[in-house]
Design a protein around this motif. Structure first.
Motif, mmCIF file in Angstrom:
data_model
loop_
_atom_site.group_PDB
_atom_site.id
_atom_site.type_symbol
_atom_site.label_atom_id
_atom_site.label_comp_id
_atom_site.label_asym_id
_atom_site.label_seq_id
_atom_site.Cartn_x
_atom_site.Cartn_y
_atom_site.Cartn_z
ATOM 1 N N GLU A 146 -9.381 -12.579 4.302
ATOM 2 C CA GLU A 146 -9.044 -13.023 5.657
ATOM 3 C C GLU A 146 -7.541 -12.889 5.925
ATOM 4 O O GLU A 146 -7.117 -12.556 7.017
ATOM 5 C CB GLU A 146 -9.497 -14.472 5.876
ATOM 6 N N ASP A 147 -6.723 -13.162 4.906
ATOM 7 C CA ASP A 147 -5.272 -13.116 5.100
ATOM 8 C C ASP A 147 -4.627 -11.970 4.299
ATOM 9 O O ASP A 147 -3.471 -12.022 3.932
ATOM 10 C CB ASP A 147 -4.642 -14.450 4.682
ATOM 11 N N TYR A 148 -5.410 -10.935 4.003
ATOM 12 C CA TYR A 148 -4.864 -9.828 3.230
ATOM 13 C C TYR A 148 -5.540 -8.520 3.627
ATOM 14 O O TYR A 148 -6.757 -8.363 3.445
ATOM 15 C CB TYR A 148 -5.069 -10.082 1.732
ATOM 16 N N LYS A 149 -4.776 -7.601 4.157
ATOM 17 C CA LYS A 149 -5.307 -6.297 4.571
ATOM 18 C C LYS A 149 -4.985 -5.271 3.495
ATOM 19 O O LYS A 149 -3.867 -5.237 2.982
ATOM 20 C CB LYS A 149 -4.628 -5.873 5.896
ATOM 21 N N THR B 167 -4.030 -1.811 1.580
ATOM 22 C CA THR B 167 -3.086 -0.728 1.844
ATOM 23 C C THR B 167 -3.577 0.598 1.278
ATOM 24 O O THR B 167 -3.492 1.632 1.931
ATOM 25 C CB THR B 167 -1.701 -1.061 1.229
ATOM 26 N N VAL B 168 -4.086 0.621 0.068
ATOM 27 C CA VAL B 168 -4.492 1.880 -0.558
ATOM 28 C C VAL B 168 -5.809 2.369 0.034
ATOM 29 O O VAL B 168 -6.602 1.585 0.564
ATOM 30 C CB VAL B 168 -4.619 1.739 -2.098
ATOM 31 N N LEU C 163 -15.121 -6.242 -4.565
ATOM 32 C CA LEU C 163 -15.062 -7.471 -3.759
ATOM 33 C C LEU C 163 -13.627 -7.801 -3.359
ATOM 34 O O LEU C 163 -12.692 -7.652 -4.139
ATOM 35 C CB LEU C 163 -15.678 -8.634 -4.535
ATOM 36 N N ARG D 220 -7.024 -5.933 -8.888
ATOM 37 C CA ARG D 220 -6.583 -6.392 -7.584
ATOM 38 C C ARG D 220 -5.522 -5.415 -7.053
ATOM 39 O O ARG D 220 -4.748 -4.853 -7.831
ATOM 40 C CB ARG D 220 -5.999 -7.807 -7.678
ATOM 41 N N GLU D 221 -5.476 -5.212 -5.735
ATOM 42 C CA GLU D 221 -4.503 -4.274 -5.187
ATOM 43 C C GLU D 221 -3.080 -4.657 -5.593
ATOM 44 O O GLU D 221 -2.214 -3.808 -5.769
ATOM 45 C CB GLU D 221 -4.597 -4.197 -3.667
ATOM 46 N N ASP D 222 -2.837 -5.942 -5.792
ATOM 47 C CA ASP D 222 -1.499 -6.392 -6.169
ATOM 48 C C ASP D 222 -1.076 -5.865 -7.546
ATOM 49 O O ASP D 222 0.102 -5.895 -7.894
ATOM 50 C CB ASP D 222 -1.430 -7.916 -6.140
ATOM 51 N N ASP D 223 -2.039 -5.403 -8.347
ATOM 52 C CA ASP D 223 -1.687 -4.813 -9.646
ATOM 53 C C ASP D 223 -1.226 -3.363 -9.510
ATOM 54 O O ASP D 223 -0.762 -2.763 -10.475
ATOM 55 C CB ASP D 223 -2.901 -4.858 -10.596
ATOM 56 N N ARG E 137 -10.035 -6.093 -4.281
ATOM 57 C CA ARG E 137 -10.097 -5.291 -5.502
ATOM 58 C C ARG E 137 -10.197 -3.803 -5.200
ATOM 59 O O ARG E 137 -10.681 -3.384 -4.159
ATOM 60 C CB ARG E 137 -11.266 -5.739 -6.372
#
Lengths: 91, 91, 91, 91, 91, 91, 91
Positions: C50-53, C55-56, C8, C83-86, C11
């Motif tokens: 909506e405000d996050y595209k 990358t991986v 979701l 989360r991608e930020d991790d 993630r």
């Protein structure tokens, strides 16, 4: 003397001023009784951020809270690097 | 030597510089007395975020706070990967 | 092998790579001495926000911090969903 | 069977799926050894928020973190009501 | 008397008013029983921030919470420097 | 019976429903064994905030988390006043 | 009686109403058994903030959480100064 150091973003490099080791009555007090300095001279200023423009300039004398910033040793001298928001006032 | 590693978003890969193991007076001090390095070379830079453009470039020598970043071992060498905001200054 | 799982939002589902159980000198070390893996393969990616595209991409080999994500068991295999930020970097 | 319950805002009502009480080898394990279920079926979905559109739909099978959501008893059955952001993936 | 000090951003320099050392019944009380002053006179005001316009003016008497602000000694006098948001009211 | 009380902003006044003191098998249980009620009737609704429109209406039966809201006594009756975001669902 | 006090920004000055010292059955209870008052009269209202318009008006009777606001003594009377968001309802 130009310091070859460029603080990042909203950071400011401050050279703390020596705490006076002499009280008003002219008596020298030992080092551990000195108050940690809260006054310093701005020696380098970051370029700010997209939504934040810097206020202080190189050469300003500033007041900052005790414990503000990170200590840096540079050519044998002690500096503090802190965010501009940690600076309380220009005097 | 090109490192095949792409830091994500606003992250920067830094190769810490060795702490000097010799004091100014030329005496070698044992390893545990060494200060954790705070200076390093940027070896890879993320692409930033939609609302954040990167400032540091590969090859910059940077200062960063002790304990900043995550340690990574890569081809037998130690690196730190940190957010650009953890970098205090370019020297 | 297509995994029927849709992470979701921001993630990412990552399949951790086995920690090497042999040291550089060729000696096997017992399980408890193994470092928790920090390298993995991306097997599924969320649709972003909506405000996050994102990358991986599926197939990327990524580095992530120890303790990142939630462990999931799926068809007898261990995955991490984070989360991608991790994710620290793509290698 | 339509549940007469309307989750507020970005909340989702989930009916946890029973943990299997039989291991792969076919041996029954006592209740305290069962893992708390992390899989469930979506039975009701909120209308989202002004700046948040829902992704999951009634009928989806979802994975969610242990300890996510608040437990609700309804007509003798146990449900969890959680924010959609607590849902990790749709399977 | 013009104080040569420029508070940064949304900060205000306040000169605390002496706590009365006499009770209503005219009895002097020792120093440790005095309440920390919460009333003061504004002696310098910052220029605000891009999204914050200052309200108080030099000369205003203000009320502020106990423990608000940082203490500053200046020409032998005690001041408090605080964010305007720490000021409760103008009287 | 109209309650003369206007909750502020995004707050909702809820009248908790009595916990049943009889179990399904018809046995009365003592007061300390009762579960704290989580169901209640909305008796007054705030006007929302500039960026928040209210969803619940007077008369709705709502579910809310244990420990949500502040207890208020009014004309001898107990109420809870909580932010709408503490309400989990309308039933 | 006009109070010469101007609360800053989104603050409200409230005069707490005395807790009743008589129970419903007409028995006086000692002071320590009194509930801290939660009802008060608005005596001064701030001008709001750029993105926040005040709702309560001077003269309103309001309910507020126990422990809300800072206590102020003014002309021998006790007041509370609190942010409007600490006010639960107008009655």
């Amino acid at each position: 003397m130009a310091l070859k150091i460029q603080p990042l973003a909203d950071r400011v490099l401050v050279q703390p001023q020596e705490a006076e080791t002499k009280t008003a009555s002219g008596i020298y007090i030992p080092d551990s009784a000195k108050e940690k300095p809260q006054k310093g001279k701005v020696v380098a200023v970051g370029k700010g951020k997209e939504d934040y423009k810097m206020t202080v300039k190189v050469g300003d004398t500033v007041l900052y809270g005790k414990y503000s910033g990170s200590e840096l040793k540079f050519d044998g001298k002690d500096y503090l690097i802190m965010r501009e928001d940690d600076i309380l006032a220009i005097i």
